[in-house]
Design an enzyme around this catalytic site. Structure first.
Site, PDB file in Angstrom:
ATOM      1  N   ASP A 255       0.905  -1.327   0.009  1.00 47.38           N
ATOM      2  CA  ASP A 255      -0.048   0.048   0.107  1.00 47.38           C
ATOM      3  C   ASP A 255       0.990   1.181  -0.145  1.00 47.38           C
ATOM      4  OD1 ASP A 255      -2.132  -1.665   0.141  1.00 47.38           O
ATOM      5  OD2 ASP A 255      -2.847  -1.136   2.159  1.00 47.38           O
TER       6      ASP A 255
ATOM      7  N   ASP B 189     -15.195  -3.732  -1.485  1.00 48.33           N
ATOM      8  CA  ASP B 189     -14.688  -3.315  -0.079  1.00 48.33           C
ATOM      9  C   ASP B 189     -16.139  -3.156   0.708  1.00 48.33           C
ATOM     10  OD1 ASP B 189     -12.200  -3.464  -1.315  1.00 48.33           O
ATOM     11  OD2 ASP B 189     -12.230  -1.433  -1.611  1.00 48.33           O
TER      12      ASP B 189
END
Length: 256
Positions: free
Chosen positions: A8, A129
């Site tokens: 990330d 998500d």
């Protein structure tokens, strides 16, 4: 089942968030390329790369870092974060990215996602998500009224994969949400990649029980960075694992 390490990117660094909270970020390395090479050298067959700045801003931010990683690695790279129009997706493919991950537009502009899947078959993954079963958008900063399972049913069968993340478990090391994964995988024929909560080899092996439903990959992040999971061991365990061969009371020491 493919074990996919995650990187990330936030402000050019390799970080992990806790439950998607940008205020709870932990820096693991100042040099994402170094980390990417580490995972490749340990046997990764694919890298999962997320532009957290891009997810928040709605456009790719860490483009130079993504370009460097893609050009350096020999394994395929899938990238998500801020991909909300066709130009952004094409820009990544022109860099050599193997798979683009779209999320917010799947809720806000589903026709665009269908178009992208048609134009780039098997190169578009859809990130779903979820927070309490509802799809979150815009870098997880907003929660829609769309049910994750409903969205999964509407995705074009030309999508490469659905990447399902339970936000409440992401970065927490409390294990995957097997029930939610099962419910989502049951309503689609598209391959599903699990994400969020992986903390051990036990968690990874538990996903093999869902492989028959099409759960064929798992993204691992914080567990790798904290040393709770060794990538080489994980790849060997998942690659060799057959659910009928796994004892009901298996533990990590048995897999070492």
């Amino acid at each position: 089942m493919e074990v996919i390490p995650a990187i990330d990117l936030l402000a050019g660094r390799c970080v992990r968030l806790y439950q998607g909270d940008y205020e709870q970020s932990q820096i693991f390395n100042e040099n994402p390329l170094e980390v990417a090479l580490q995972w490749q050298n340990q046997g990764a067959t694919r890298l999962h790369l997320v532009d957290l700045d891009g997810a928040k801003e709605g456009t790719t931010v860490n483009l130079d870092i993504i370009k460097t990683i893609v050009e350096t690695l020999t394994i395929p790279v899938q990238v998500g974060g801020g991909l909300r129009d066709r130009i952004s997706v094409e820009r990544l493919f022109n860099l050599g990215v193997e798979r683009a991950i779209v999320g917010t537009v799947a809720v806000e502009n589903p026709d665009l996602v269908t178009e992208l899947c048609e134009v780039f078959p098997n190169k578009i993954a859809v990130g779903i998500d979820a927070r309490d079963g509802k799809v979150a958008t815009k870098g997880w900063l907003e929660t829609s009224t769309v049910e994750a399972t409903d969205l999964a049913q509407k995705i074009s069968n030309k999508a490469a994969a659905i990447i399902y993340t339970d936000i409440s478990r992401d970065g927490t090391l409390i294990g995957p949400n097997l029930e939610a994964l099962k419910e989502l995988a049951k309503v689609t024929d598209i391959p599903v990649i699990a994400s969020g909560g992986i903390s051990s080899l036990t968690d990874l092996l538990s996903l093999l029980s869902l492989e028959y439903l099409g759960v064929n990959g798992v993204i691992v992040g914080k567990a790798l960075y904290t040393g709770k999971v060794d990538l080489k061991e994980a790849i060997a365990a998942i690659g060799n694992g057959r659910i009928q061969d796994i004892p009901l009371n298996f533990d990590d020491s048995a897999m070492a």
